[in-house]
Every structure is written in C-alpha cells, then in structure tokens.
Design a protein around this motif. Sequence first.
Motif, PDB file in Angstrom:
ATOM      1  N   ILE A 106       0.864  -1.185   0.000  1.00  0.00           N
ATOM      2  CA  ILE A 106       0.000   0.000   0.000  1.00  0.00           C
ATOM      3  C   ILE A 106       0.896   1.228   0.000  1.00  0.00           C
ATOM      4  CG2 ILE A 106      -1.795   1.277   1.227  1.00  0.00           C
ATOM      5  CD1 ILE A 106      -2.608  -1.373   2.534  1.00  0.00           C
ATOM      6  N   THR A 107       0.698   2.118  -0.946  1.00  0.00           N
ATOM      7  CA  THR A 107       1.511   3.327  -1.008  1.00  0.00           C
ATOM      8  C   THR A 107       0.827   4.466  -0.251  1.00  0.00           C
ATOM      9  OG1 THR A 107       0.512   4.039  -3.109  1.00  0.00           O
ATOM     10  CG2 THR A 107       2.504   2.683  -3.224  1.00  0.00           C
ATOM     11  N   VAL A 108       1.644   5.268   0.422  1.00  0.00           N
ATOM     12  CA  VAL A 108       1.150   6.418   1.186  1.00  0.00           C
ATOM     13  C   VAL A 108       2.069   7.601   0.914  1.00  0.00           C
ATOM     14  CG1 VAL A 108       0.097   5.052   3.028  1.00  0.00           C
ATOM     15  CG2 VAL A 108       2.489   5.751   3.228  1.00  0.00           C
ATOM     16  N   GLU A 114       5.235   6.936  -1.455  1.00  0.00           N
ATOM     17  CA  GLU A 114       4.968   7.130  -2.878  1.00  0.00           C
ATOM     18  C   GLU A 114       6.142   7.703  -3.680  1.00  0.00           C
ATOM     19  OE1 GLU A 114       1.322   9.316  -2.656  1.00  0.00           O
ATOM     20  OE2 GLU A 114       0.164   7.543  -2.076  1.00  0.00           O
ATOM     21  N   PRO A 115       6.884   8.702  -3.159  1.00  0.00           N
ATOM     22  CA  PRO A 115       8.015   9.197  -3.958  1.00  0.00           C
ATOM     23  C   PRO A 115       9.040   8.118  -4.278  1.00  0.00           C
ATOM     24  CG  PRO A 115       7.489  10.731  -2.196  1.00  0.00           C
ATOM     25  CD  PRO A 115       6.697   9.487  -1.929  1.00  0.00           C
ATOM     26  N   LYS A 116       9.272   7.198  -3.329  1.00  0.00           N
ATOM     27  CA  LYS A 116      10.204   6.108  -3.604  1.00  0.00           C
ATOM     28  C   LYS A 116       9.646   5.191  -4.689  1.00  0.00           C
ATOM     29  CE  LYS A 116      12.803   5.941   0.701  1.00  0.00           C
ATOM     30  NZ  LYS A 116      13.236   5.132   1.860  1.00  0.00           N
ATOM     31  N   ALA A 117       8.345   4.949  -4.667  1.00  0.00           N
ATOM     32  CA  ALA A 117       7.726   4.133  -5.717  1.00  0.00           C
ATOM     33  C   ALA A 117       7.924   4.785  -7.076  1.00  0.00           C
ATOM     34  CB  ALA A 117       6.238   3.943  -5.428  1.00  0.00           C
ATOM     35  N   VAL A 118       7.817   6.106  -7.127  1.00  0.00           N
ATOM     36  CA  VAL A 118       8.028   6.831  -8.386  1.00  0.00           C
ATOM     37  C   VAL A 118       9.442   6.609  -8.900  1.00  0.00           C
ATOM     38  CG1 VAL A 118       8.166   9.130  -9.419  1.00  0.00           C
ATOM     39  CG2 VAL A 118       6.288   8.582  -7.880  1.00  0.00           C
ATOM     40  N   ILE A 119      10.427   6.697  -8.005  1.00  0.00           N
ATOM     41  CA  ILE A 119      11.822   6.506  -8.419  1.00  0.00           C
ATOM     42  C   ILE A 119      12.063   5.067  -8.844  1.00  0.00           C
ATOM     43  CG2 ILE A 119      14.226   6.600  -7.661  1.00  0.00           C
ATOM     44  CD1 ILE A 119      13.430   8.890  -5.810  1.00  0.00           C
ATOM     45  N   TYR A 120      11.517   4.085  -8.103  1.00  0.00           N
ATOM     46  CA  TYR A 120      11.655   2.687  -8.501  1.00  0.00           C
ATOM     47  C   TYR A 120      11.106   2.474  -9.906  1.00  0.00           C
ATOM     48  CZ  TYR A 120      12.560   1.573  -3.576  1.00  0.00           C
ATOM     49  OH  TYR A 120      13.085   1.511  -2.317  1.00  0.00           O
ATOM     50  N   ASN A 121       9.946   3.051 -10.171  1.00  0.00           N
ATOM     51  CA  ASN A 121       9.342   2.885 -11.488  1.00  0.00           C
ATOM     52  C   ASN A 121      10.194   3.533 -12.570  1.00  0.00           C
ATOM     53  OD1 ASN A 121       7.079   2.261 -13.376  1.00  0.00           O
ATOM     54  ND2 ASN A 121       6.943   4.490 -13.477  1.00  0.00           N
ATOM     55  N   PHE A 122      10.733   4.711 -12.287  1.00  0.00           N
ATOM     56  CA  PHE A 122      11.551   5.409 -13.277  1.00  0.00           C
ATOM     57  C   PHE A 122      12.809   4.599 -13.607  1.00  0.00           C
ATOM     58  CE2 PHE A 122      14.267   8.617 -15.101  1.00  0.00           C
ATOM     59  CZ  PHE A 122      13.380   9.445 -15.788  1.00  0.00           C
ATOM     60  N   MET A 123      13.461   4.068 -12.576  1.00  0.00           N
ATOM     61  CA  MET A 123      14.661   3.270 -12.811  1.00  0.00           C
ATOM     62  C   MET A 123      14.321   1.971 -13.538  1.00  0.00           C
ATOM     63  SD  MET A 123      16.692   5.426 -11.728  1.00  0.00           S
ATOM     64  CE  MET A 123      18.099   4.444 -12.254  1.00  0.00           C
ATOM     65  N   ARG A 124      13.176   1.373 -13.216  1.00  0.00           N
ATOM     66  CA  ARG A 124      12.757   0.157 -13.921  1.00  0.00           C
ATOM     67  C   ARG A 124      12.561   0.433 -15.410  1.00  0.00           C
ATOM     68  NH1 ARG A 124       8.475  -1.512 -16.300  1.00  0.00           N
ATOM     69  NH2 ARG A 124       7.365   0.403 -15.752  1.00  0.00           N
ATOM     70  N   ASP A 151      -0.033   9.117 -13.934  1.00  0.00           N
ATOM     71  CA  ASP A 151      -1.109   8.627 -13.065  1.00  0.00           C
ATOM     72  C   ASP A 151      -0.776   7.260 -12.483  1.00  0.00           C
ATOM     73  OD1 ASP A 151      -3.125  10.674 -13.191  1.00  0.00           O
ATOM     74  OD2 ASP A 151      -3.409  10.129 -15.277  1.00  0.00           O
ATOM     75  N   LEU A 152       0.017   6.469 -13.225  1.00  0.00           N
ATOM     76  CA  LEU A 152       0.259   5.079 -12.824  1.00  0.00           C
ATOM     77  C   LEU A 152       1.672   4.833 -12.309  1.00  0.00           C
ATOM     78  CD1 LEU A 152      -1.576   3.226 -15.754  1.00  0.00           C
ATOM     79  CD2 LEU A 152      -2.415   3.669 -13.441  1.00  0.00           C
ATOM     80  N   SER A 153       2.497   5.866 -12.214  1.00  0.00           N
ATOM     81  CA  SER A 153       3.890   5.669 -11.807  1.00  0.00           C
ATOM     82  C   SER A 153       4.001   5.060 -10.418  1.00  0.00           C
ATOM     83  CB  SER A 153       4.639   7.003 -11.842  1.00  0.00           C
ATOM     84  OG  SER A 153       4.804   7.458 -13.157  1.00  0.00           O
ATOM     85  N   VAL A 154       3.218   5.554  -9.471  1.00  0.00           N
ATOM     86  CA  VAL A 154       3.281   5.030  -8.108  1.00  0.00           C
ATOM     87  C   VAL A 154       2.851   3.566  -8.092  1.00  0.00           C
ATOM     88  CG1 VAL A 154       2.218   5.157  -5.826  1.00  0.00           C
ATOM     89  CG2 VAL A 154       3.020   7.237  -6.929  1.00  0.00           C
ATOM     90  N   ALA A 155       1.762   3.253  -8.772  1.00  0.00           N
ATOM     91  CA  ALA A 155       1.263   1.879  -8.789  1.00  0.00           C
ATOM     92  C   ALA A 155       2.282   0.938  -9.424  1.00  0.00           C
ATOM     93  CB  ALA A 155      -0.063   1.811  -9.546  1.00  0.00           C
ATOM     94  N   TYR A 211       6.615  -3.182  -9.013  1.00  0.00           N
ATOM     95  CA  TYR A 211       8.016  -3.583  -9.199  1.00  0.00           C
ATOM     96  C   TYR A 211       8.660  -3.910  -7.848  1.00  0.00           C
ATOM     97  CZ  TYR A 211      12.973  -3.139 -10.422  1.00  0.00           C
ATOM     98  OH  TYR A 211      14.312  -3.368 -10.581  1.00  0.00           O
ATOM     99  N   TYR A 212       8.406  -3.068  -6.867  1.00  0.00           N
ATOM    100  CA  TYR A 212       8.897  -3.288  -5.504  1.00  0.00           C
ATOM    101  C   TYR A 212       8.410  -4.637  -4.972  1.00  0.00           C
ATOM    102  CZ  TYR A 212       9.163  -2.336  -0.420  1.00  0.00           C
ATOM    103  OH  TYR A 212       9.400  -2.395   0.921  1.00  0.00           O
TER     104      TYR A 212
END
Length: 526
Positions: free
Chosen positions: A74-76, A109-119, A349-353, A358-359
């Motif tokens: 769950i992202t917060v 959520e910001p970490k999820a954004v970075i994980y997605n960008f690196m992926r 819109d979907l970067s966090v998800a 990926y995480y």
Amino acid sequence: MTADIGDYAKSRYGTRSGYVCKSVKSLMGTSDQVPLVDEIPDKTPSDVSAQILSFMINSAKKRLFQNELSDVIITVPASFDSDQCQATLDAARKAGINVENMHDVLLYEPKAVIYNFMRMQECGEIPSDLLSLDTEKNVLVFDLGGGTLDVTIHRVGYTEKGILNIKDLAISRYTLLGGDNFDELLATDMLRRFEESNGVKVSIKRKEEVMCKLRKLAEKLKVDLSQAYDSARMSDIDLPEDYELEVVDIDLYDSYAYADTYTRSDVERIISPLMGYKYKLEDASKIQHMAEKDVNNIIYPVLDVLDKCGKDTKIDAVILNGGMTKFYLIPKRLKDFFGFEPLTTSDPDLSVARGAVYYHYCLHKYNVRKLEDPSSSEKTNVCTSALHPVIAFNTSTILNDTINLGLRGEYVSQLIPAGTELPYKSEEIRDKYKLDKATSSLGIEMFLGRGKTKNLPNRRIATRTVKFGRSYPADTPISFQIYINPLRMMTMEAWITGQPKTKKTMEMDISYENRHFAFLNVLTSK
C-alpha cells in the motif's frame, strides 16, 4: 448495506448529499467522522478506506483468478504522520490484508516513483541516460495529485556492491494542495459568470450540487487546454493567449443553461494564485520569514525541502508524478524555476502503482526479507542472488521537520533536526535543561519547525505534564531521552538528572495539532 466505489459514486457526488464522500485520504489519522448520513454505520476515515481497499482487493482477485490476495503493498504520501500510517494499516486489516508480513506493507509514494523510473530505464522503455546514476544524484520528486502535493528530495545511487540506494534527504510538510484546488478556483469563477449572465442567485441548499457540475467542467477545461497546448507544441507553434474553449451545461440550475468561453489567458489568470510566480530558487533561504498566507502554492513546498537540505544541495533532476502534472502549466513553471526540463513518464497517473508492483515483484522474486540491524537505525529490505545483482530497498524514512522543546518565554530549543533518519534513539540529553523554579511537576511543550521562537513558522504539536511526587528546587537539572519509530510516533522519557527512579514516559504524535494549549513554561536552557 453495500457500497459503490469509483466512477459511479463520483458521478453521484453533489446530488446524493450524505451518501457519497470523496478525498477521504486527507482525513486519515483523524477521529473525525466522514460527513455521511446516520444510517450509514461505518463513517470513520479508516472504515471508508477499508471499503475502498476491499473493493480493490476483490477486483484484483477476479482479474488474477485468485481466491486469496492478502499480501499487498500500500503506497502512502511521504508526509503521512504516525496516525495517518497507523490508520492506513487499520484499514488494511479491516479489508483482510495481512499487515504483519515479512516485509513492509507501506511504501512511500516518492520512492515508488523513483523505482518505477529506474525500472523503465533498465527495461529500455525510456532512454537510459535520462537519469544516469554513474554518480549519486539528488532527485526531487514533485507529486501533485487531486488532493495532495508531495515534494521530497532523495539521494539516489548504487553502492559499491551494486545496491540501489534511495536515501531521503527532505520531505515537505505543506501538502494540502492538489488539482481540486485548481478546479475550485475555476468553478467559482464559472459560478460568478453564470449568476451574472442569467441574473439569478444559486440557493445555498443547491450550491454544492451546482458546484459539483462546475468542478467537472473545470476539470475538462484543464484537460482540453492542456491537449491544445501540447498539440501546438508538437507542431512547433505557440498556443495563442486568446485561444478559446467552450464550457457548456444544458441544465446547470433550475432549467438555466450555462454556455461560456474561456481563453488560455483567462485560465492562467484565475489559477495564478496557486502557481507561486513570485518565488525564485534563492527564496529558499527566506522561507522562515514568510507569512502563512504565502504557503498555499505549488512552489512553497519546493522552497521548504530546498531549505531543509541546505543551500549547497544541487538538484540534479526533477521527476513529475500525479495526474495534475499533466496540466501544461505545472512542468512549465518548474522548468522556469529550476532552469531545466523536469522528467516525466508517459503516464504519471500510474507511476506510483507500477513502482509498487516492481517493488513487490522484487520482494518475492528475489526472496527479499526485512532485516533490522540493531546497531543501525536504518531498516532495509535486502536479498542476494547468484543470477542477479544484489537488490536493496531502503525503507527507512526521515523526520520531515525539526522537533523543538519550548523554553521559558517565547523561545524554543532544538531537540532533533529535520532529516534525521528514523527509527531514531537519542543518547541521554543532560546538562542542558533545568527547572526555572521550585516545583513538583514539569510542563513540556513540543514544537515542530525550524524557527527560533514559539511563533510561526513553528507550530505547537503537544503538551505534557510530568509529576515527580515531590518538589525540587529551582535550577534542578532535567534529563531527556527520545525514541521515534518509523511511523513518526515519539516516546519521550524525562527524569531528574541522576535519579532514574523519577523517570516518566510520554508518547506523542509529532504532527501538527490545531487545538490551543495553555503555556507551561517551566524549562530554561543552561
């Protein structure tokens, strides 16, 4: 009673007062009841969120052909305090989610954004040199959604062992701004125009119903204007300031239609109070002297995190996230502010998800387990594999603002600086504070902020009273020890220095409280 979640419920908001709610995320962690009718039993923010999570879990089960689906991420927002995080976990439990996993359930959520960008870079979905990590980079994530703005700064890079490390440097606390605020400004202007052109006054009872329709028109106006702006840009031309768009509702109020036109300059003028146009990079050092009325814009949280990092911190990249960042003025404003183009993906819109997916994938694919090194305050999910490089997810967070102790008079004394990694445990704080008069009790005021006094920009977050059982003379030294968990819940111990049997323990949530407290000035600093 069954609940409808999603687009249908959204379409009924404004016409079914008391039966539909929205933006419950902003209420998480409070004891407030969601404004629903009495016949609806579950009205706490956690209860409503549990309904939403249950709906999502059941939808996922059907799509994945699974009977059970309790292991989730769950992202917060990174700015969530301990009460908000705990309320989210409570909602997850009510929805049947296993929150006692071997790994962390909550992901900022910001970490999820970075994980997605690196992926995306690693998979070749975007150019690999957009954010090169040959050396560590300072990355600012600007996440502007419908109701909140999360601005964070992270140091991103690989360790010598090939471990991807994302370290939090600063988190803004000014978050209550989002696309809804832009819609509200536009809808309010539409209401004014409608009433003036038709010579009518919308009744108080019907105003929310009408505003609901106008907010949808405002959202569509933003989308249409952005599409026109992007199309013009792709054709290498400028969209004229007098470019017009139509706004139409055939039955807005009591059979009155609303038909109007807005130019590009009209829209930009109406929403300009939220854009922070008067601020520049160098204003970060002046943030402590700004008035509270200057907070409500998209640049103030940027200044906040830049000031927390210090003037020598250079931002190497800005990553945009959230649906509102697709509005053309947002990236344009940030480009003007930083002097370089912010980075964005095709679907923010979907970067966090996707980052969370990926995480979660890596946690299971590589058998990642949560490890807590008792000699370190850092909590990291790690794994090793013979076929893959070492992968690590740093799930620790930081204190998003400085914690201060109130002194006699109007001054405060810094206890823990912003940016301190959590969980945190202090050494004994001694030889610094003493009683200012003979007393048997100790009044403690806690403040959040980087100011030197009890006035703005500092805010009082808690008061506590410690009773020692007998009176002690003035100038008696006081000792403290502080522990803050990853959810930003603080435990504070206070005692007469050298007399551990007098130790008293207090718990407090280090987030803003809006209640007014009596002043308890019984401490002085040595």
